[in-house]
Scaffold this motif. Structure first.
Motif, PDB file in Angstrom:
ATOM      1  N   SER A   1       0.807  -1.225   0.000  1.00 12.72           N
ATOM      2  CA  SER A   1       0.000   0.000   0.000  1.00 12.72           C
ATOM      3  C   SER A   1       0.839   1.273   0.000  1.00 12.72           C
ATOM      4  O   SER A   1       0.475   2.264  -0.644  1.00 12.72           O
ATOM      5  CB  SER A   1      -0.942  -0.001   1.210  1.00 12.72           C
ATOM      6  OG  SER A   1      -0.204  -0.086   2.414  1.00 12.72           O
TER       7      SER A   1
ATOM      8  N   ASP B   1       0.494   4.063  -2.826  1.00 14.56           N
ATOM      9  CA  ASP B   1       0.179   5.456  -2.504  1.00 14.56           C
ATOM     10  C   ASP B   1       1.254   6.409  -3.012  1.00 14.56           C
ATOM     11  O   ASP B   1       0.949   7.533  -3.440  1.00 14.56           O
ATOM     12  CB  ASP B   1       0.012   5.623  -0.992  1.00 14.56           C
ATOM     13  CG  ASP B   1      -1.212   4.885  -0.467  1.00 14.56           C
ATOM     14  OD1 ASP B   1      -2.142   4.644  -1.257  1.00 14.56           O
ATOM     15  OD2 ASP B   1      -1.228   4.540   0.728  1.00 14.56           O
TER      16      ASP B   1
ATOM     17  N   HIS C   1       0.675   9.365  -5.581  1.00 16.13           N
ATOM     18  CA  HIS C   1       1.019  10.726  -5.156  1.00 16.13           C
ATOM     19  C   HIS C   1       1.815  11.448  -6.238  1.00 16.13           C
ATOM     20  O   HIS C   1       1.517  12.598  -6.595  1.00 16.13           O
ATOM     21  CB  HIS C   1       1.823  10.671  -3.858  1.00 16.13           C
ATOM     22  CG  HIS C   1       2.491  11.976  -3.511  1.00 16.13           C
ATOM     23  ND1 HIS C   1       1.791  13.055  -3.009  1.00 16.13           N
ATOM     24  CD2 HIS C   1       3.797  12.372  -3.630  1.00 16.13           C
ATOM     25  CE1 HIS C   1       2.629  14.067  -2.827  1.00 16.13           C
ATOM     26  NE2 HIS C   1       3.853  13.680  -3.180  1.00 16.13           N
TER      27      HIS C   1
END
Length: 322
Positions: free
Chosen positions: A88, A92, A96
């Motif tokens: 994860s 992410d 981003h």
């Protein structure tokens, strides 16, 4: 000429004085003993050679150990099924950087997040994407461990992506449609919905004008979990438009596998994308949308598909009014 009455046998044995060094010792044997000795050595050589040949033959012709085969198969299966989604924090991080990239050609933040949310749930999965673009490497990375295939209208662009990014799988598609032909193409598809333009079929053998049937055969046998329609060009009346892409995605989503497939259509605010999505992906299957992205969950083996219909209730704009 002297006759040979004896033979000498040379033996190697340890020296009684120095165990590290060998000494040579000879024994004299009578002539008849020499004959028997040669015969005995020949017999041993023949027996050893026969044993070696028999062992080799037996080993090469014996059937494989079934337990070993099963073990190998289980090991292979376990390794392929043990692929885990992208951690994860890496997921992410990639998202981003995609969101903070300063590019006018990338998707809006809301659309990026919506597609990433689907991949977070479904990856690793079979992911089919119409169109190559700014987000291509992101989608491939977020589907870590799955199979990601890209389809693009430009064969040179597809080859360029594959060359620059080894392992990326991309194919070019020859679209024969134009945006301005939407009413005609939609009418033809409706008239053949029970024959060539069925919702469940192998598109490889389809004569439906909206069907893409020139892809590698293996792609038609895949159970696609997620399909993203973000190509081809559709911003001008002479552009290929996404009629064929949406129809093909709708059929592929229904024709293989079990459960359901998720189809996302970008630029949904445009007429072609909206009308074809309502016609082939269906309003009852829509689970969400933003200004530019529509999200559909397509059930496989649905009652409507079994009856030869894409939608339970057709809500699309009539073809004659476009």
């Amino acid at each position: 000429m002297k006759s040979i009455s004896s033979a000498k046998l040379i033996l190697l044995q340890p020296s009684p004085n120095n165990k590290q060094l060998p000494i040579w010792t000879t024994l004299s044997l009578p002539s008849h003993h020499r004959v028997w000795l040669i015969a005995f050595i020949s017999f041993l050589t023949f027996a050893s050679l026969l044993t070696l040949l028999t062992t080799t033959s037996t080993s090469s012709h014996s059937p494989p150990n079934p337990n070993l085969s099963i073990s190998s198969a289980v090991s292979t299966s376990s390794s392929s099924s043990s692929v885990t989604p992208l951690p994860s924090h890496i997921f992410d991080t990639l998202l981003h950087y995609a969101l903070t990239a300063n590019s006018s050609s990338r998707m809006d933040d809301g659309d990026l997040r919506a597609i990433a949310a689907v991949l977070r749930r479904r990856a690793p999965c079979n992911l089919l994407i119409f169109g190559l673009g700014q987000e291509t490497l992101l989608w491939r990375a977020l589907n870590h461990g799955g199979r990601t295939v890209f389809l693009d209208e430009n064969e040179y662009y597809a080859a360029h992506f594959e060359e620059r990014h080894p392992g990326l799988e991309a194919y070019d598609v020859s679209y024969i449609t134009k945006v301005k032909e939407l009413p005609e193409l939609l009418a033809a598809a409706r008239s053949q919905i029970k024959t060539e333009c069925r919702p469940v079929q192998n598109l490889l053998f389809s004569d439906c004008r909206l069907a893409i049937n020139d892809l590698p055969n293996q792609l038609y046998d895949m159970a696609w979990d997620v399909i993203l329609v973000d190509g081809p060009r559709g911003y001008h009346s002479s552009s290929p438009g996404r009629m064929s892409a949406i129809f093909t995605a709708a059929v592929m989503a229904r024709s293989q596998g079990a459960g359901s497939a998720e189809v996302l259509v970008h630029d949904y605010e445009r007429e072609v994308e909206r009308v074809c999505s309502e016609e082939f992906l269906c309003a009852e299957n829509m689970v969400g949308h933003t200004d530019q992205l529509a999200h559909f969950v397509i059930p496989r083996n649905s009652a409507a598909a079994a009856a030869g219909e894409f939608c339970v209730n057709r809500t699309a704009v009539p073809a004659g009014s476009l």
